[in-house]
Design a protein around this motif. Sequence first.
Motif, PDB file in Angstrom:
ATOM      1  N   THR A 114       0.822  -1.209   0.000  1.00 59.87           N
ATOM      2  CA  THR A 114       0.000   0.000   0.000  1.00 59.87           C
ATOM      3  C   THR A 114       0.855   1.258   0.000  1.00 59.87           C
ATOM      4  O   THR A 114       0.626   2.188  -0.785  1.00 59.87           O
ATOM      5  N   GLN A 115       1.869   1.295   0.868  1.00 63.71           N
ATOM      6  CA  GLN A 115       2.724   2.474   0.955  1.00 63.71           C
ATOM      7  C   GLN A 115       3.506   2.696  -0.339  1.00 63.71           C
ATOM      8  O   GLN A 115       3.651   3.826  -0.808  1.00 63.71           O
ATOM      9  N   ASN A 116       3.994   1.624  -0.926  1.00 65.30           N
ATOM     10  CA  ASN A 116       4.771   1.761  -2.157  1.00 65.30           C
ATOM     11  C   ASN A 116       3.895   2.159  -3.340  1.00 65.30           C
ATOM     12  O   ASN A 116       4.329   2.910  -4.216  1.00 65.30           O
ATOM     13  N   ARG A 151       2.171   8.931  -6.555  1.00 61.31           N
ATOM     14  CA  ARG A 151       2.613  10.311  -6.374  1.00 61.31           C
ATOM     15  C   ARG A 151       3.589  10.736  -7.472  1.00 61.31           C
ATOM     16  O   ARG A 151       3.587  11.881  -7.921  1.00 61.31           O
ATOM     17  N   ARG A 152       4.411   9.783  -7.913  1.00 62.79           N
ATOM     18  CA  ARG A 152       5.431  10.088  -8.921  1.00 62.79           C
ATOM     19  C   ARG A 152       4.972   9.865 -10.352  1.00 62.79           C
ATOM     20  O   ARG A 152       5.528  10.443 -11.279  1.00 62.79           O
ATOM     21  N   GLY A 180      -1.864   9.318 -13.408  1.00 60.57           N
ATOM     22  CA  GLY A 180      -2.865   8.373 -13.907  1.00 60.57           C
ATOM     23  C   GLY A 180      -3.028   7.114 -13.102  1.00 60.57           C
ATOM     24  O   GLY A 180      -3.616   6.134 -13.583  1.00 60.57           O
ATOM     25  N   LEU A 181      -2.520   7.091 -11.858  1.00 61.88           N
ATOM     26  CA  LEU A 181      -2.602   5.871 -11.049  1.00 61.88           C
ATOM     27  C   LEU A 181      -3.535   6.040  -9.859  1.00 61.88           C
ATOM     28  O   LEU A 181      -3.411   5.320  -8.865  1.00 61.88           O
ATOM     29  N   ASP A 182      -4.465   6.981  -9.955  1.00 63.12           N
ATOM     30  CA  ASP A 182      -5.434   7.157  -8.867  1.00 63.12           C
ATOM     31  C   ASP A 182      -6.314   5.909  -8.733  1.00 63.12           C
ATOM     32  O   ASP A 182      -6.711   5.303  -9.726  1.00 63.12           O
ATOM     33  N   HIS A 196       9.118   0.093 -13.295  1.00 58.61           N
ATOM     34  CA  HIS A 196      10.058   0.273 -14.400  1.00 58.61           C
ATOM     35  C   HIS A 196       9.706   1.548 -15.154  1.00 58.61           C
ATOM     36  O   HIS A 196       8.567   1.750 -15.579  1.00 58.61           O
ATOM     37  N   ARG A 197      10.701   2.416 -15.331  1.00 55.43           N
ATOM     38  CA  ARG A 197      10.424   3.758 -15.866  1.00 55.43           C
ATOM     39  C   ARG A 197       9.900   3.744 -17.296  1.00 55.43           C
ATOM     40  O   ARG A 197       9.285   4.715 -17.745  1.00 55.43           O
ATOM     41  N   ASN A 198      10.129   2.673 -18.046  1.00 54.87           N
ATOM     42  CA  ASN A 198       9.718   2.649 -19.449  1.00 54.87           C
ATOM     43  C   ASN A 198       8.389   1.940 -19.679  1.00 54.87           C
ATOM     44  O   ASN A 198       7.968   1.768 -20.826  1.00 54.87           O
ATOM     45  N   ASN A 199       7.727   1.504 -18.604  1.00 53.92           N
ATOM     46  CA  ASN A 199       6.484   0.753 -18.753  1.00 53.92           C
ATOM     47  C   ASN A 199       5.382   1.340 -17.883  1.00 53.92           C
ATOM     48  O   ASN A 199       5.638   1.984 -16.862  1.00 53.92           O
ATOM     49  N   ASP A 200       4.138   1.098 -18.301  1.00 52.98           N
ATOM     50  CA  ASP A 200       2.972   1.519 -17.544  1.00 52.98           C
ATOM     51  C   ASP A 200       2.768   0.536 -16.392  1.00 52.98           C
ATOM     52  O   ASP A 200       2.585  -0.662 -16.624  1.00 52.98           O
ATOM     53  N   PRO A 201       2.776   1.002 -15.139  1.00 50.74           N
ATOM     54  CA  PRO A 201       2.609   0.094 -13.994  1.00 50.74           C
ATOM     55  C   PRO A 201       1.332  -0.732 -14.071  1.00 50.74           C
ATOM     56  O   PRO A 201       1.313  -1.897 -13.661  1.00 50.74           O
ATOM     57  N   ARG A 202       0.258  -0.152 -14.624  1.00 55.12           N
ATOM     58  CA  ARG A 202      -1.003  -0.901 -14.730  1.00 55.12           C
ATOM     59  C   ARG A 202      -0.849  -2.080 -15.671  1.00 55.12           C
ATOM     60  O   ARG A 202      -1.336  -3.187 -15.398  1.00 55.12           O
ATOM     61  N   GLU A 203      -0.159  -1.864 -16.801  1.00 56.46           N
ATOM     62  CA  GLU A 203       0.066  -2.961 -17.735  1.00 56.46           C
ATOM     63  C   GLU A 203       1.002  -4.001 -17.143  1.00 56.46           C
ATOM     64  O   GLU A 203       0.816  -5.211 -17.347  1.00 56.46           O
TER      65      GLU A 203
END
Length: 263
Positions: free
Chosen positions: A111-113, A119-120, A123-125, A156-163
């Motif tokens: 949760t914290q991470n 925050r960084r 689109g991850l709300d 990973h900076r080059n990828n969408d975390p959701r994907e």
Amino acid sequence: MQPDPGIAHESLYNQLDKLIMQPLKQSAISTVIVIDALDECRDEEPASAILSVLGRFVSEMPEVKFFVTGRPEPRIREGFRLPLLVEATSIFVLHDVELNQVNNDIRLFFTQNFLELARRRPGLDNWPTKEQLGLLCERAAGLFVYAATTVKFLDHRNNDPREQLDLLLQSPERSDLEGDIKLNTRTTLDSLYSSILMNAFGDDHPRDDHKIHSTLGAVILATNPLSPSTIATLLGFSATSVFLRLSSVHSLLILQEDISHPV
């Protein structure tokens, strides 16, 4: 150290006495000293040399507590059984912690991470969903290494975390290889690592397989960590190509931007 630089070559007893015990006695402060991964210290004594020396001082330091971690190797177990330490020591075995408590800690870690990630990264709300978070906690099965590696994989900076998360959750929950590992049968480390490797190299041409194997092998098998530039020199590859391959699996490595920094 300034008035007595020769102390660096004195006995462990004298070093502990002069560098730690005497200053703490003089200051009379209340403090906790953490000694992490004691099992990684070079030590040929039948009982841990550090624990043996600590045993001589603990009764003189009522305001100081030592928090020592390490795998229960024989010399460490013997060290804690020394008469001077037995009465002053409380043993806490991590494997005895209730799984529910561990799972709660892992959920908090996730949760914290994820909050920090949102925050960084825009689109991850309201991400991930409660169902996704619950599934990640279930797959972790009490292992923080799973949680930590998952977070690095998603970030990973080059990828969408959701994907990245969708890709990870589509992987099988376990594999035959996992069944050979002496861990909780519900753990999915093998499928997590497989997902990371497939995501990084699954689309590469088979002719590049030997380069990938050699590059990762140099990281895994080196006695002392090597830098990307050194790996490139040893293997005859370009430093850029080595760095790019390692960057693809950054979630499994401690990798700096500086190609001369050890991996």
